[in-house]
Design a protein around this motif. Structure first.
Motif, PDB file in Angstrom:
ATOM      1  N   GLY A  34     -56.743 -46.097 -16.296  1.00  0.00           N
ATOM      2  CA  GLY A  34     -56.775 -45.521 -14.956  1.00  0.00           C
ATOM      3  C   GLY A  34     -57.925 -46.063 -14.129  1.00  0.00           C
ATOM      4  N   ARG A  35     -58.435 -45.227 -13.231  1.00  0.00           N
ATOM      5  CA  ARG A  35     -59.499 -45.635 -12.310  1.00  0.00           C
ATOM      6  C   ARG A  35     -60.758 -46.052 -13.072  1.00  0.00           C
ATOM      7  NH1 ARG A  35     -63.558 -42.495  -9.752  1.00  0.00           N
ATOM      8  NH2 ARG A  35     -64.424 -43.585  -7.947  1.00  0.00           N
ATOM      9  N   THR A  36     -61.454 -46.985 -12.533  1.00  0.00           N
ATOM     10  CA  THR A  36     -62.712 -47.614 -12.993  1.00  0.00           C
ATOM     11  C   THR A  36     -62.473 -48.749 -13.981  1.00  0.00           C
ATOM     12  OG1 THR A  36     -63.238 -46.177 -14.908  1.00  0.00           O
ATOM     13  CG2 THR A  36     -63.980 -45.436 -12.737  1.00  0.00           C
ATOM     14  N   GLY A  37     -61.346 -48.771 -14.677  1.00  0.00           N
ATOM     15  CA  GLY A  37     -61.082 -49.873 -15.603  1.00  0.00           C
ATOM     16  C   GLY A  37     -62.165 -49.979 -16.656  1.00  0.00           C
ATOM     17  N   GLY A  38     -62.490 -51.213 -17.031  1.00  0.00           N
ATOM     18  CA  GLY A  38     -63.535 -51.430 -18.026  1.00  0.00           C
ATOM     19  C   GLY A  38     -63.169 -52.463 -19.057  1.00  0.00           C
ATOM     20  N   GLY A  39     -61.888 -52.526 -19.439  1.00  0.00           N
ATOM     21  CA  GLY A  39     -61.452 -53.547 -20.378  1.00  0.00           C
ATOM     22  C   GLY A  39     -61.314 -54.893 -19.699  1.00  0.00           C
ATOM     23  N   VAL A  40     -61.317 -55.962 -20.476  1.00  0.00           N
ATOM     24  CA  VAL A  40     -61.164 -57.314 -19.933  1.00  0.00           C
ATOM     25  C   VAL A  40     -59.705 -57.522 -19.533  1.00  0.00           C
ATOM     26  CG1 VAL A  40     -61.363 -59.777 -20.412  1.00  0.00           C
ATOM     27  CG2 VAL A  40     -63.032 -58.171 -21.379  1.00  0.00           C
ATOM     28  N   ASP A  43     -56.865 -59.456 -21.607  1.00  0.00           N
ATOM     29  CA  ASP A  43     -57.168 -59.419 -23.039  1.00  0.00           C
ATOM     30  C   ASP A  43     -56.604 -58.128 -23.622  1.00  0.00           C
ATOM     31  OD1 ASP A  43     -58.180 -59.327 -25.596  1.00  0.00           O
ATOM     32  OD2 ASP A  43     -60.274 -59.635 -25.016  1.00  0.00           O
ATOM     33  N   TYR A  44     -55.522 -58.245 -24.360  1.00  0.00           N
ATOM     34  CA  TYR A  44     -54.839 -57.064 -24.879  1.00  0.00           C
ATOM     35  C   TYR A  44     -55.540 -56.447 -26.082  1.00  0.00           C
ATOM     36  CZ  TYR A  44     -51.097 -58.660 -21.787  1.00  0.00           C
ATOM     37  OH  TYR A  44     -50.365 -59.048 -20.695  1.00  0.00           O
ATOM     38  N   THR A  45     -56.650 -57.022 -26.501  1.00  0.00           N
ATOM     39  CA  THR A  45     -57.433 -56.444 -27.603  1.00  0.00           C
ATOM     40  C   THR A  45     -58.677 -55.714 -27.102  1.00  0.00           C
ATOM     41  OG1 THR A  45     -58.806 -58.420 -27.967  1.00  0.00           O
ATOM     42  CG2 THR A  45     -56.668 -58.337 -29.097  1.00  0.00           C
ATOM     43  N   SER A  46     -58.899 -55.715 -25.790  1.00  0.00           N
ATOM     44  CA  SER A  46     -60.101 -55.140 -25.197  1.00  0.00           C
ATOM     45  C   SER A  46     -59.877 -53.661 -24.856  1.00  0.00           C
ATOM     46  CB  SER A  46     -60.495 -55.918 -23.937  1.00  0.00           C
ATOM     47  OG  SER A  46     -61.614 -55.333 -23.302  1.00  0.00           O
ATOM     48  N   PHE A  47     -60.390 -52.765 -25.719  1.00  0.00           N
ATOM     49  CA  PHE A  47     -60.166 -51.331 -25.566  1.00  0.00           C
ATOM     50  C   PHE A  47     -61.399 -50.603 -25.023  1.00  0.00           C
ATOM     51  CE2 PHE A  47     -56.484 -52.226 -28.132  1.00  0.00           C
ATOM     52  CZ  PHE A  47     -55.576 -51.233 -27.789  1.00  0.00           C
ATOM     53  N   ASN A  65     -54.982 -53.925 -19.530  1.00  0.00           N
ATOM     54  CA  ASN A  65     -56.106 -53.727 -18.623  1.00  0.00           C
ATOM     55  C   ASN A  65     -55.823 -54.209 -17.203  1.00  0.00           C
ATOM     56  OD1 ASN A  65     -58.024 -52.712 -20.625  1.00  0.00           O
ATOM     57  ND2 ASN A  65     -57.944 -54.768 -21.502  1.00  0.00           N
ATOM     58  N   TRP A  66     -56.179 -53.367 -16.238  1.00  0.00           N
ATOM     59  CA  TRP A  66     -56.230 -53.764 -14.832  1.00  0.00           C
ATOM     60  C   TRP A  66     -57.550 -53.239 -14.279  1.00  0.00           C
ATOM     61  CZ3 TRP A  66     -55.583 -49.857 -10.883  1.00  0.00           C
ATOM     62  CH2 TRP A  66     -55.267 -48.590 -11.386  1.00  0.00           C
ATOM     63  N   ASP A  67     -57.951 -53.657 -13.102  1.00  0.00           N
ATOM     64  CA  ASP A  67     -59.343 -53.432 -12.713  1.00  0.00           C
ATOM     65  C   ASP A  67     -59.686 -51.990 -12.343  1.00  0.00           C
ATOM     66  OD1 ASP A  67     -58.412 -53.107 -10.098  1.00  0.00           O
ATOM     67  OD2 ASP A  67     -59.233 -54.990  -9.354  1.00  0.00           O
ATOM     68  N   GLY A  68     -58.681 -51.125 -12.138  1.00  0.00           N
ATOM     69  CA  GLY A  68     -58.965 -49.730 -11.831  1.00  0.00           C
ATOM     70  C   GLY A  68     -59.709 -49.526 -10.525  1.00  0.00           C
ATOM     71  N   TYR A  69     -59.664 -50.519  -9.655  1.00  0.00           N
ATOM     72  CA  TYR A  69     -60.396 -50.458  -8.378  1.00  0.00           C
ATOM     73  C   TYR A  69     -59.487 -50.802  -7.196  1.00  0.00           C
ATOM     74  CZ  TYR A  69     -63.693 -51.793  -4.687  1.00  0.00           C
ATOM     75  OH  TYR A  69     -64.356 -51.895  -3.500  1.00  0.00           O
ATOM     76  N   ASN A  70     -58.752 -51.903  -7.330  1.00  0.00           N
ATOM     77  CA  ASN A  70     -57.883 -52.329  -6.238  1.00  0.00           C
ATOM     78  C   ASN A  70     -56.574 -51.542  -6.215  1.00  0.00           C
ATOM     79  OD1 ASN A  70     -59.221 -54.570  -4.716  1.00  0.00           O
ATOM     80  ND2 ASN A  70     -59.433 -55.390  -6.783  1.00  0.00           N
ATOM     81  N   SER A 126     -54.807 -66.521 -22.123  1.00  0.00           N
ATOM     82  CA  SER A 126     -56.017 -65.821 -21.685  1.00  0.00           C
ATOM     83  C   SER A 126     -55.807 -64.995 -20.416  1.00  0.00           C
ATOM     84  CB  SER A 126     -57.149 -66.829 -21.461  1.00  0.00           C
ATOM     85  OG  SER A 126     -56.780 -67.775 -20.470  1.00  0.00           O
ATOM     86  N   SER A 127     -54.722 -65.263 -19.705  1.00  0.00           N
ATOM     87  CA  SER A 127     -54.413 -64.504 -18.495  1.00  0.00           C
ATOM     88  C   SER A 127     -53.503 -63.312 -18.769  1.00  0.00           C
ATOM     89  CB  SER A 127     -53.753 -65.419 -17.450  1.00  0.00           C
ATOM     90  OG  SER A 127     -54.639 -66.456 -17.066  1.00  0.00           O
ATOM     91  N   GLY A 128     -53.097 -63.162 -20.030  1.00  0.00           N
ATOM     92  CA  GLY A 128     -52.226 -62.053 -20.388  1.00  0.00           C
ATOM     93  C   GLY A 128     -50.756 -62.325 -20.170  1.00  0.00           C
ATOM     94  N   GLN A 129     -50.395 -63.592 -20.030  1.00  0.00           N
ATOM     95  CA  GLN A 129     -48.991 -63.967 -19.846  1.00  0.00           C
ATOM     96  C   GLN A 129     -48.454 -64.617 -21.110  1.00  0.00           C
ATOM     97  OE1 GLN A 129     -49.490 -66.433 -16.329  1.00  0.00           O
ATOM     98  NE2 GLN A 129     -48.945 -64.735 -14.989  1.00  0.00           N
ATOM     99  N   CYS A 130     -47.181 -64.367 -21.401  1.00  0.00           N
ATOM    100  CA  CYS A 130     -46.549 -64.892 -22.602  1.00  0.00           C
ATOM    101  C   CYS A 130     -45.500 -65.939 -22.254  1.00  0.00           C
ATOM    102  CB  CYS A 130     -45.892 -63.755 -23.390  1.00  0.00           C
ATOM    103  SG  CYS A 130     -47.074 -62.569 -24.077  1.00  0.00           S
ATOM    104  N   GLY A 131     -45.188 -66.785 -23.219  1.00  0.00           N
ATOM    105  CA  GLY A 131     -44.176 -67.809 -23.026  1.00  0.00           C
ATOM    106  C   GLY A 131     -42.771 -67.249 -23.170  1.00  0.00           C
ATOM    107  N   ASN A 132     -41.795 -68.000 -22.667  1.00  0.00           N
ATOM    108  CA  ASN A 132     -40.404 -67.588 -22.798  1.00  0.00           C
ATOM    109  C   ASN A 132     -39.957 -67.700 -24.250  1.00  0.00           C
ATOM    110  OD1 ASN A 132     -40.331 -67.229 -20.035  1.00  0.00           O
ATOM    111  ND2 ASN A 132     -39.458 -69.243 -19.632  1.00  0.00           N
ATOM    112  N   SER A 133     -39.082 -66.796 -24.675  1.00  0.00           N
ATOM    113  CA  SER A 133     -38.599 -66.836 -26.060  1.00  0.00           C
ATOM    114  C   SER A 133     -37.393 -67.757 -26.194  1.00  0.00           C
ATOM    115  CB  SER A 133     -38.253 -65.435 -26.544  1.00  0.00           C
ATOM    116  OG  SER A 133     -37.236 -64.858 -25.745  1.00  0.00           O
TER     117      SER A 133
END
Length: 295
Positions: A34-40, A43-47, A65-70, A126-133
Motif C-alpha cells: 500500500g501507501r509508502t511502499g518500501g520494497g524494491v 524485485d519480487y524477493t524484496s519484502f 512492489n510499487w512506489d506507494g507514492y504516485n 530486473s524490471s519485473g517483466q517476464c518472457g513469453n512462454s
C-alpha cells in the motif's frame, strides 16, 4: 508397421508434452503493498514493506512492489507485469493486499481483468517483466482469490482531511469520493475479495467514521458500496450500525460491492493498520490466512 510405430511415437511425444506442461504448473502468492511502499520495485524477493522475507506467507510468495507514492493509474503497469508473470498459462495466483494495494487490485481487475494477456514464463528480469512462454494469449489472469488487509478501495477520510501529505499523487486518489468513483468496484472479473477489517484505532483517528484501524474505516476495509464513506462498527457498539460478516447487507441496509465478502472483523479491537516491517497489525491476520489457504 512403420506407420504404426510413427503414430505411436507421435502419441508418446504428445503425452510427454502434456505431462511436461502439467508438471510446470505452479501456484504463487503475490503480496501487493500500500501507501509508502518500501520494497524494491521490480524485485519480487524484496519484502521490506512487509517484514522478514524468511517468514512464511503462502506458497511461492512474491512481493509485488510499487512506489506507494504516485497515482494508481501511473503505477498500475507494475501490477500487470507481476500478474502476467505469475498468473498466466498453467500458473495460478493467490493475492494478498494491504491498504491502497486493495485500490490498486480493484482498479486492475475492473480495467484490465478481461483484457488479452500474453502467457509468460514466470522468469523475471530486473524490471519485473517476464518472457513469453509459448506465444499464445489468454483472457485476464488466473487468480484464485484476493485477501485484503485493511482494504482502502473505498478511500480514507485521512486523505479527505489532509492528514497525509497532500503533495502525494496517491493521497489524492485515496480521497473517499475519488477512490469510489475511480472504477466500477462491482467489476472484479469474477474474482472474490475477502476483506479483513482492523479496529485498533486511536483518539486522533476520530476523523474516521465508525470503527477503524487508525488509517482506514470499516466502510472501506469492509468493502461497503456507495459514493462516500458511512459509519459502521462492531456489534458491541450500540450507537453505530454493525459491519456484517460475509456478503449480507450491513445493519441499516448498506450493501457490499459484488464479489466482496468480510472474512474478518476485529471485534476485540486488537489489530491496527501497520505491518511495521514485521508482518504486524491486520497484515498478521491475513498472513496467517495465506499460510493456511494459499497452497
Amino acid at each position: 508397421m512403420m506407420k504404426f510405430k510413427t503414430s505411436l511415437f507421435a502419441l508418446l511425444l504428445l503425452a510427454l508434452t502434456a505431462m511436461s506442461n502439467i508438471a510446470s504448473a505452479e501456484n504463487y502468492t503475490l503480496w501487493v503493498n500500500g501507501r509508502t511502499g518500501g520494497g524494491v520495485v521490480g524485485d519480487y524477493t524484496s519484502f521490506t514493506y512487509w517484514g522478514p522475507s524468511s517468514t512464511a506467507a503462502g506458497v511461492n510468495k512474491k512481493a509485488v512492489n510499487w512506489d506507494g507514492y504516485n497515482s494508481i493509474s501511473s503505477q498500475n503497469g507494475k501490477i500487470r507485469d507481476a500478474l502476467d508473470c505469475f498468473c498466466t498459462g498453467n500458473n495460478w495466483c493467490y493475492i494478498a493486499t494491504h491498504s491502497a494495494g486493495d485500490l490498486m487490485m480493484g482498479y486492475t481487475l475492473a480495467n484490465y481483468g478481461s483484457s488479452s494477456r500474453l502467457k509468460k514464463n514466470a522468469v523475471a528480469n530486473s524490471s519485473g517483466q517476464c518472457g513469453n512462454s509459448d506465444g499464445t494469449a489468454q483472457v485476464g489472469w488466473n487468480i484464485k482469490w484476493i485477501r485484503a488487509a485493511s482494504g482502502a478501495g473505498g478511500g480514507s477520510e485521512l486523505s479527505d482531511a489532509g492528514s497525509w501529505a497532500l503533495t502525494e499523487p496517491l493521497v489524492k486518489d485515496l480521497k473517499t469520493t475519488t477512490a469510489r468513483a475511480m472504477y466500477n468496484h462491482n467489476n472484479t472479473a469474477n474474482v472474490w475479495f475477502y476483506m479483513y477489517a482492523g479496529a485498533k484505532g486511536t483518539l486522533y483517528s476520530g476523523i474516521l467514521p465508525g470503527q477503524d484501524d487508525e488509517a482506514v474505516a470499516y466502510h472501506s476495509s469492509g468493502g461497503v458500496s456507495g459514493s462516500s464513506g458511512s459509519s459502521l462498527c462492531n456489534p458491541s457498539d450500540w450507537f453505530c450500525n454493525d459491519l456484517t460478516m460475509g456478503t449480507v447487507n450491513n445493519e441499516g441496509g448498506s450493501s457490499k460491492w459484488a464479489f466482496h465478502s468480510v472474512s474478518f472483523r476485529d471485534d476485540n479491537e486488537a489489530y491496527n493498520h501497520y505491518a511495521s516491517g514485521n508482518w504486524l497489525g491486520i497484515v498478521s491476520v491475513v498472513r496467517t490466512a495465506m499460510v493456511s489457504s494459499a497452497l
